[in-house]
Motif scaffolding. Structure first.
Motif, PDB file in Angstrom:
ATOM      1  N   TYR A 147     -19.119  11.213  -7.694  1.00 49.86           N
ATOM      2  CA  TYR A 147     -19.971  10.727  -8.783  1.00 49.86           C
ATOM      3  C   TYR A 147     -21.303  10.247  -8.221  1.00 49.86           C
ATOM      4  O   TYR A 147     -21.397   9.866  -7.049  1.00 49.86           O
TER       5      TYR A 147
ATOM      6  N   ALA B 106     -24.179   5.231 -13.876  1.00 46.13           N
ATOM      7  CA  ALA B 106     -22.802   4.754 -13.806  1.00 46.13           C
ATOM      8  C   ALA B 106     -22.018   5.100 -15.061  1.00 46.13           C
ATOM      9  O   ALA B 106     -20.796   5.198 -15.024  1.00 46.13           O
ATOM     10  N   GLU B 107     -22.729   5.291 -16.191  1.00 50.98           N
ATOM     11  CA  GLU B 107     -22.071   5.704 -17.425  1.00 50.98           C
ATOM     12  C   GLU B 107     -22.942   6.720 -18.132  1.00 50.98           C
ATOM     13  O   GLU B 107     -24.169   6.568 -18.201  1.00 50.98           O
ATOM     14  N   TYR B 108     -22.317   7.773 -18.654  1.00 52.80           N
ATOM     15  CA  TYR B 108     -23.066   8.820 -19.335  1.00 52.80           C
ATOM     16  C   TYR B 108     -22.193   9.430 -20.419  1.00 52.80           C
ATOM     17  O   TYR B 108     -21.081   9.884 -20.148  1.00 52.80           O
TER      18      TYR B 108
ATOM     19  N   GLY C 142     -20.409   8.161 -22.645  1.00 52.13           N
ATOM     20  CA  GLY C 142     -19.098   7.545 -22.757  1.00 52.13           C
ATOM     21  C   GLY C 142     -18.202   7.752 -21.558  1.00 52.13           C
ATOM     22  O   GLY C 142     -17.063   7.265 -21.537  1.00 52.13           O
ATOM     23  N   MET C 143     -18.679   8.454 -20.544  1.00 47.76           N
ATOM     24  CA  MET C 143     -17.885   8.697 -19.334  1.00 47.76           C
ATOM     25  C   MET C 143     -18.401   7.797 -18.212  1.00 47.76           C
ATOM     26  O   MET C 143     -19.576   7.863 -17.835  1.00 47.76           O
ATOM     27  N   ALA C 144     -17.507   6.941 -17.708  1.00 48.83           N
ATOM     28  CA  ALA C 144     -17.900   5.946 -16.709  1.00 48.83           C
ATOM     29  C   ALA C 144     -17.392   6.318 -15.318  1.00 48.83           C
ATOM     30  O   ALA C 144     -16.325   6.922 -15.165  1.00 48.83           O
TER      31      ALA C 144
ATOM     32  N   ASP D  80     -14.395   2.145 -11.540  1.00 49.02           N
ATOM     33  CA  ASP D  80     -14.846   0.835 -11.082  1.00 49.02           C
ATOM     34  C   ASP D  80     -14.750   0.675  -9.568  1.00 49.02           C
ATOM     35  O   ASP D  80     -15.594   0.027  -8.947  1.00 49.02           O
TER      36      ASP D  80
END
Length: 246
Positions: A179, A183-185, A187-189, A192
């Protein structure tokens, strides 16, 4: 490393060898590449490299005379090359073979075309390689794949020496998911753990992801993969028991 290719379409290598990692490998001195035209060793005005097969049949077969003459001249230019033919009857190519070839000081790829190559030419081979159970237009295409896989293993080519170690198939497993920002796109994170800064946890997560991904996508690789007893126990928790295949 020096790599020579012998084929009827040497300019097919121009774009591949002039870009990206292959270009960098030559610029840093890790790779000395030479593409030879088989027609340079023919003796008729049409520069013929093929003829009809004995016994009849479809297509044309590459003649052995120019291949032998070319080999003699090319092999005389420095150390004797480790000679490779690309053929459907060859050994399946994988990362292990790429690693073996990366230890050679010089490779020569003899590339077929048309219906095939006169069988006598294969006496020159140190190894025959197949990319898989399908047919390509020419050996040039297949050799480019092998060359790329080998050259990226040469010291100094990738810059970060750990890059090759982390890639798929290095230890018999597929690579873990990767990745980058954001950090989020949509709704896809990003998981952690990758944002935690805890490198020990990150390494453990990546290793488990690699094992789990291989189990789901390429279970055939697991039997020969380099795994600890704890990792094999993790496989059992996924419902996969390697001992059942024994």
């Amino acid at each position: 490393m020096r790599i020579d290719t012998l084929s009827t379409f040497p300019h097919m290598y121009d774009s591949v060898m002039g870009e990206s990692i292959m270009k960098r490998a030559q610029a840093c001195g890790a790779l000395d590449f030479h593409a030879h035209d088989l027609r340079d060793w023919t003796h008729d005005r049409h520069r013929t490299t093929d003829d009809a097969p004995y016994g009849g049949g479809q297509g044309l077969v590459m003649k052995c005379e120019p291949i032998f003459e070319a080999y003699d001249d090319i092999a005389s230019q420095g150390d004797a090359p480790y000679t490779i033919f690309l053929t459907p009857t060859g050994q399946p190519f994988d990362q292990g073979v790429a690693t073996e070839l990366a230890d050679k000081s010089r490779l020569l790829f003899i590339c077929g075309h048309y219906e095939g190559i006169d069988e006598r030419a294969y006496t020159l081979a140190d190894r025959c390689i197949s990319l898989g159970d399908y047919v390509l237009t020419s050996g040039e295409l297949a050799s480019m794949v092998v060359i790329d896989a080998v050259v990226r293993l040469l010291p100094g080519v990738l810059g970060d020496e750990g890059s090759a170690v982390d890639e798929s198939f290095y230890d018999g497993l597929l690579e873990y998911p990767q990745y980058t920002r954001p950090a989020e796109y949509r709704g896809m994170a990003v998981p952690d753990v990758l944002l935690s800064g805890n490198h020990a946890r990150i390494d453990e997560w990546r290793r488990r992801q690699s094992i789990e991904r291989t189990a789901h996508l390429r279970p055939d690789l697991l039997e020969c993969a380099n795994m600890t007893q704890a990792e094999r126990a993790f496989l059992l928790s996924l419902g996969i028991d390697l001992s059942e295949g024994a």
